[in-house]
Design a protein around this motif. Structure first.
Motif, PDB file in Angstrom:
ATOM      1  N   LYS B  92     -22.557  51.303   6.790  1.00 40.98           N
ATOM      2  CA  LYS B  92     -23.033  51.142   8.159  1.00 40.98           C
ATOM      3  C   LYS B  92     -22.717  49.756   8.687  1.00 40.98           C
ATOM      4  CE  LYS B  92     -27.160  52.428  10.716  1.00 40.98           C
ATOM      5  NZ  LYS B  92     -28.577  52.724  10.578  1.00 40.98           N
ATOM      6  N   LEU B  93     -22.652  48.802   7.769  1.00 35.56           N
ATOM      7  CA  LEU B  93     -22.433  47.427   8.183  1.00 35.56           C
ATOM      8  C   LEU B  93     -20.952  47.125   8.378  1.00 35.56           C
ATOM      9  CD1 LEU B  93     -24.955  45.676   5.828  1.00 35.56           C
ATOM     10  CD2 LEU B  93     -25.198  46.119   8.249  1.00 35.56           C
ATOM     11  N   GLY B  94     -20.102  48.135   8.222  1.00 36.90           N
ATOM     12  CA  GLY B  94     -18.682  47.905   8.410  1.00 36.90           C
ATOM     13  C   GLY B  94     -18.003  47.653   7.090  1.00 36.90           C
ATOM     14  N   GLY B  95     -16.881  47.002   7.152  1.00 39.61           N
ATOM     15  CA  GLY B  95     -16.124  46.783   5.942  1.00 39.61           C
ATOM     16  C   GLY B  95     -15.070  47.860   5.780  1.00 39.61           C
ATOM     17  N   ASP B  96     -14.363  47.782   4.686  1.00 38.85           N
ATOM     18  CA  ASP B  96     -13.208  48.641   4.496  1.00 38.85           C
ATOM     19  C   ASP B  96     -13.586  50.059   4.096  1.00 38.85           C
ATOM     20  OD1 ASP B  96     -10.627  48.522   4.980  1.00 38.85           O
ATOM     21  OD2 ASP B  96     -10.000  47.715   3.043  1.00 38.85           O
ATOM     22  N   THR B 111      -9.351  47.309  -8.716  1.00 39.76           N
ATOM     23  CA  THR B 111      -9.954  46.010  -9.019  1.00 39.76           C
ATOM     24  C   THR B 111     -11.341  46.251  -9.581  1.00 39.76           C
ATOM     25  OG1 THR B 111     -10.755  45.965  -6.764  1.00 39.76           O
ATOM     26  CG2 THR B 111      -8.767  44.720  -7.238  1.00 39.76           C
ATOM     27  N   PRO B 112     -11.715  45.497 -10.570  1.00 34.72           N
ATOM     28  CA  PRO B 112     -13.075  45.669 -11.088  1.00 34.72           C
ATOM     29  C   PRO B 112     -14.076  45.301 -10.000  1.00 34.72           C
ATOM     30  CG  PRO B 112     -12.040  43.708 -12.017  1.00 34.72           C
ATOM     31  CD  PRO B 112     -10.993  44.421 -11.229  1.00 34.72           C
ATOM     32  N   ILE B 114     -17.026  43.727  -8.638  1.00 30.17           N
ATOM     33  CA  ILE B 114     -17.931  42.674  -9.065  1.00 30.17           C
ATOM     34  C   ILE B 114     -19.232  42.764  -8.288  1.00 30.17           C
ATOM     35  CG2 ILE B 114     -18.283  40.183  -9.136  1.00 30.17           C
ATOM     36  CD1 ILE B 114     -15.300  39.921  -9.606  1.00 30.17           C
ATOM     37  N   GLU B 115     -19.080  43.155  -7.011  1.00 30.87           N
ATOM     38  CA  GLU B 115     -20.270  43.029  -6.174  1.00 30.87           C
ATOM     39  C   GLU B 115     -21.311  44.098  -6.437  1.00 30.87           C
ATOM     40  OE1 GLU B 115     -19.020  43.155  -2.064  1.00 30.87           O
ATOM     41  OE2 GLU B 115     -17.452  44.526  -2.666  1.00 30.87           O
ATOM     42  N   ALA B 117     -24.221  46.129  -7.787  1.00 33.97           N
ATOM     43  CA  ALA B 117     -25.366  45.674  -8.556  1.00 33.97           C
ATOM     44  C   ALA B 117     -25.135  46.055 -10.006  1.00 33.97           C
ATOM     45  CB  ALA B 117     -26.628  46.348  -8.042  1.00 33.97           C
ATOM     46  N   ASP B 118     -25.583  45.211 -10.917  1.00 30.79           N
ATOM     47  CA  ASP B 118     -25.155  45.480 -12.281  1.00 30.79           C
ATOM     48  C   ASP B 118     -26.102  46.414 -13.012  1.00 30.79           C
ATOM     49  OD1 ASP B 118     -25.887  42.118 -13.399  1.00 30.79           O
ATOM     50  OD2 ASP B 118     -27.027  43.535 -12.226  1.00 30.79           O
ATOM     51  N   ILE B 119     -26.209  47.607 -12.491  1.00 31.04           N
ATOM     52  CA  ILE B 119     -26.840  48.675 -13.266  1.00 31.04           C
ATOM     53  C   ILE B 119     -25.979  49.916 -13.111  1.00 31.04           C
ATOM     54  CG2 ILE B 119     -28.450  49.221 -11.359  1.00 31.04           C
ATOM     55  CD1 ILE B 119     -30.421  50.037 -13.710  1.00 31.04           C
ATOM     56  N   VAL B 120     -25.473  50.403 -14.215  1.00 27.53           N
ATOM     57  CA  VAL B 120     -24.630  51.596 -14.188  1.00 27.53           C
ATOM     58  C   VAL B 120     -25.035  52.515 -15.330  1.00 27.53           C
ATOM     59  CG1 VAL B 120     -22.533  50.760 -13.069  1.00 27.53           C
ATOM     60  CG2 VAL B 120     -22.916  50.266 -15.476  1.00 27.53           C
ATOM     61  N   GLU B 121     -24.740  53.793 -15.171  1.00 33.20           N
ATOM     62  CA  GLU B 121     -24.995  54.720 -16.254  1.00 33.20           C
ATOM     63  C   GLU B 121     -24.148  54.316 -17.453  1.00 33.20           C
ATOM     64  OE1 GLU B 121     -24.461  55.672 -13.183  1.00 33.20           O
ATOM     65  OE2 GLU B 121     -25.822  57.282 -12.608  1.00 33.20           O
ATOM     66  N   LYS B 174     -28.396  68.824  -9.285  1.00 36.89           N
ATOM     67  CA  LYS B 174     -28.181  69.727  -8.176  1.00 36.89           C
ATOM     68  C   LYS B 174     -26.723  69.589  -7.747  1.00 36.89           C
ATOM     69  CE  LYS B 174     -32.855  69.542  -6.385  1.00 36.89           C
ATOM     70  NZ  LYS B 174     -33.729  68.875  -5.443  1.00 36.89           N
TER      71      LYS B 174
END
Lengths: 466, 238
Positions: B92-96, B111-112, B114-115, B117-121, B174
């Motif tokens: 919503k804030l724009g960006g690519d 590209t890895p 980075i931004e 948040a650092d929580i992933v399955e 689901k």
């Protein structure tokens, strides 16, 4: 038995305290009551009642959010609590109001022009509250495992197991997430939500399934049902982002290198204009809300005449934050000119400001502050030691006395004492010179130092360099 | 009374009206087989600005919709199977914005990130991918070690999704079925099949006739989009 308990308490402390102790980490607010009257000693604040009361009025002004572009100047001698008041204001505003803190000298960089740095700082201080759909993880914590990676790298690895009534998933966490988990004191049995985009953790309560281990929970523990269905959901959440962050998101189209450097460089004015009009559109449609925050510029006399004139103009914009400056200078030269002005700030800008003076602390107030610092630094100090320290503070400076707390407590630890005694303070007082004694020393032995025959030339050179 | 007289009136030219009814019914049946043409989805892809690229056996179509959405489809030219469909999702804030894969294997990140948040399955957690075949809609859920009898898979028309449950309460999902949603078709339990091997649960949903018709027709339609001859190179030298 007692020693075991003490050891355990210590361990818990080391886990929960992740912030390092800074010069102002004892400040938790402005120490005002509901009617904005300052309490004598509260939230780490001591004395300086008039200034705090004034800050309370400013706080009210910011909270109402109606008035843009006001400037406040905190003026006072070194060590009279100017920065502390600004920090207290930031704490009192809460995490949702953007508060940018910078030193006046920060804007001088080879990579960015002064005005760009100021613009970024200003835009960092304006928040937008906007509803956005976001991935939310909602579940009951089954297990939190945090361990140091093998190989001595020291990087922490964390694993978090969450469940709902229907499923269970393991997550890997990075260092930032681990820190915020520790900060929120998340443990097994808590029901939490994590915003995947921002990493923000929200504790909903304890799971009913854990209601039996009541002694492990506080009185006000709230019990909630374990969520059902999928762990990960898309939900509308309200985010607070700063204008600067929106700028960065939208100026990142060129190349991924900006991602690595982290430095965003200069942002084009067209992009800023686009975003301003977009934000205005959102506000009209009721999609977003603007939160004007606070920009705090410490050591404001380090700004030069260009910055001041830029600020003059920038403050007039309706999207300007409240700017708080602090300076410890009296009548001095404005940087970048040969003119003298009060506080080193041009008169036209001074005219737009409300000036809050801070005055030196009284003897009793100094004692109170030192006491608070001792507590903050986990240092037991005997009464007479504190008296001596207070004397030191009145005769030299508060900052020097605060330095002595840490050093004295280390000396006390060396002799395996639990309490810092007067002797410890005396010892460090003789070990470390304060500014005045150092000056005395220099005057006495000036002839034996290098380049002492340069005479009066040196100060003049300094002036030019500035 | 009035109604009755009406009936009699109709009765008057019985022969004609019967023919009419027959015609109407026929056209209804005819229309039903092509009713997808009336859906908002079909109209939107017809109206979308399309461009086409051909790479060996793969035909890539880029759609730009009126509401600024973007979609890419990749077809295998030989089998006419849709290999990948991805949507460009903008914040919503724009960006690519980034590509979100609806069907097919996820696009590997160049590209890895980075931004994020650092929580992933964790890597060993179940992951759903879509891979359709000519006759089936398919979901593959990897990293599910439990035996086949653990799973119960049911069609839920209220929430318009297929729900996967496990008896050991370890996994729940689901699954949306956008293909059926777009044509407004109901989910039918009878069309669901599943199998489990190599730690992967495969759920198959037999494509209903209208969907098959539409896909066939659309593939023909796409032949009208001429592929771009001189392909724009990704690495421009300045």
């Amino acid at each position: 038995m007692a020693s075991i308990a003490a050891a355990q308490v210590q361990e818990v402390r080391s886990i929960t305290r992740i912030e390092r102790i800074g010069a102002h980490s004892h400040i938790r607010g402005l120490g005002l009551d509901d009617s904005l009257e300052p309490r004598a000693v509260s939230q780490g604040m001591v004395g300086q009642k008039m200034a705090r009361k004034a800050a309370g009025v400013v706080l009210q002004m910011i909270r109402e959010g109606k008035i843009a572009g006001r400037a406040v100047l905190l003026a006072g001698q070194p060590g009279t609590g100017k920065t502390a008041i600004a920090m207290g204001l930031a704490q009192a505003l809460g995490p949702d109001t953007p508060f940018t803190s910078m030193a006046g000298s920060e804007i001088f960089s080879l990579e960015m022009s002064k005005t760009e740095a100021l613009t970024q700082a200003i835009r960092k201080s304006i928040g937008i509250r906007i509803k956005e759909e976001s991935e939310i993880i909602e579940g009951e914590v089954v297990e939190v495992v945090i361990e140091r990676a093998a190989g001595g790298g020291g990087a922490r690895v964390g694993r978090l197991t969450l469940k709902t009534t229907d499923m269970e998933t393991n997550y890997d966490m990075g260092a930032k997430m681990i820190d915020s988990l520790l900060k929120e004191k998340v443990q097994a049995g808590d029901v939490i939500t994590i915003d995947k985009a921002t990493g923000k953790i929200n504790k909903l309560g304890r799971s009913f399934a854990r209601a039996r281990d009541y002694d492990a929970t506080g009185q006000q523990a709230r019990f909630v049902q374990c969520p059902e269905g999928e762990l990960q959901k898309r939900k509308e959440v309200v985010h607070t982002v700063t204008l600067h962050e929106v700028d960065v998101i939208n100026s990142r189209t060129h190349g991924f290198l900006a991602l690595f450097s982290g430095d965003t460089g200069e942002i084009k004015s067209e992009i800023r204009e686009q975003i301003n009009s977009k934000v205005a559109e959102w506000r009209e449609e009721g999609k977003a809300e603007m939160i004007p925050g606070v920009l705090f510029i410490d050591e404001a006399h380090m700004l030069d005449i260009e910055c001041f004139s830029f600020l003059n103009r920038a403050l007039e914009s309706e999207t300007a934050p409240v700017v708080i400056m602090a300076t410890n200078r009296g009548i001095t030269r404005i940087r970048g000119t040969n003119y003298q002005s009060p506080h080193g700030i041009p008169l036209d800008l001074l005219d737009r400001m409300i000036i809050v003076p801070t005055s030196p602390y009284s003897h009793q107030e100094l004692r109170e502050i030192l006491n608070i610092r001792c507590e903050e630094e986990d240092c037991q100090m005997s009464n007479d030691a504190l008296t001596v320290l207070t004397r030191v503070a009145t005769e030299t400076s508060l900052r020097y006395a605060i330095q002595l707390i840490t050093t004295a407590s280390l000396v006390a630890k060396r002799r395996k004492a639990t309490e810092v005694s007067m002797e410890d303070v005396k010892k460090v007082y003789s070990l470390f010179l304060d500014e005045h004694r150092s000056e005395q020393f220099l005057k006495e032995y000036q002839d034996e130092f290098m380049f002492n025959d340069g005479g009066g030339d040196a100060p003049q050179l300094m002036e030019v360099a500035q | 009374m009035k109604r009755r007289s009406n009936l009699i009136e109709v009765d008057g030219d019985n022969q004609d009206s019967f023919e009419q009814i027959l015609k109407a019914n026929l056209s209804k049946i005819y229309k039903q087989s092509e009713m997808y043409k009336n859906t908002a989805w079909y109209r939107s892809i017809v109206d979308a600005e399309k461009s086409c690229l051909k790479e060996d056996k793969i035909k890539k179509i880029h759609y730009k919709f009126d509401d600024d959405k973007e979609m890419v489809e990749e077809y295998n030219v030989d089998t006419q199977v849709l290999l990948r469909r991805a949507w460009k999702v903008k914040g919503k804030l724009g960006g690519d914005g980034k590509w979100v894969v609806e069907i097919g294997d996820p696009i590997p990140e160049a590209t890895p990130t980075i931004e994020v948040a650092d929580i992933v399955e964790s890597k060993d957690q179940p992951i759903v991918t879509r891979r359709n075949t000519r006759v089936n809609l398919e979901w593959r859920i990897r990293n599910l070690p439990y035996p086949i009898e653990t799973y119960s898979i049911s069609a839920n028309n209220d929430e318009r999704c297929i729900i996967v449950r496990t008896t050991n309460k370890k996994y729940f999902k689901k699954l949306q079925v956008p293909e059926l949603d777009r044509l407004g078709l109901q989910l039918e339990q009878g069309n669901i099949q599943s199998s489990h091997q190599f730690q992967t649960l495969i759920i198959m949903y037999k494509k209903p006739q209208p969907l098959l018709d539409m896909e066939k027709e659309w593939f023909e339609e796409l032949k009208k989009v001429k592929p771009i001859k001189d392909m724009p190179s990704d690495c421009k030298t300045q």
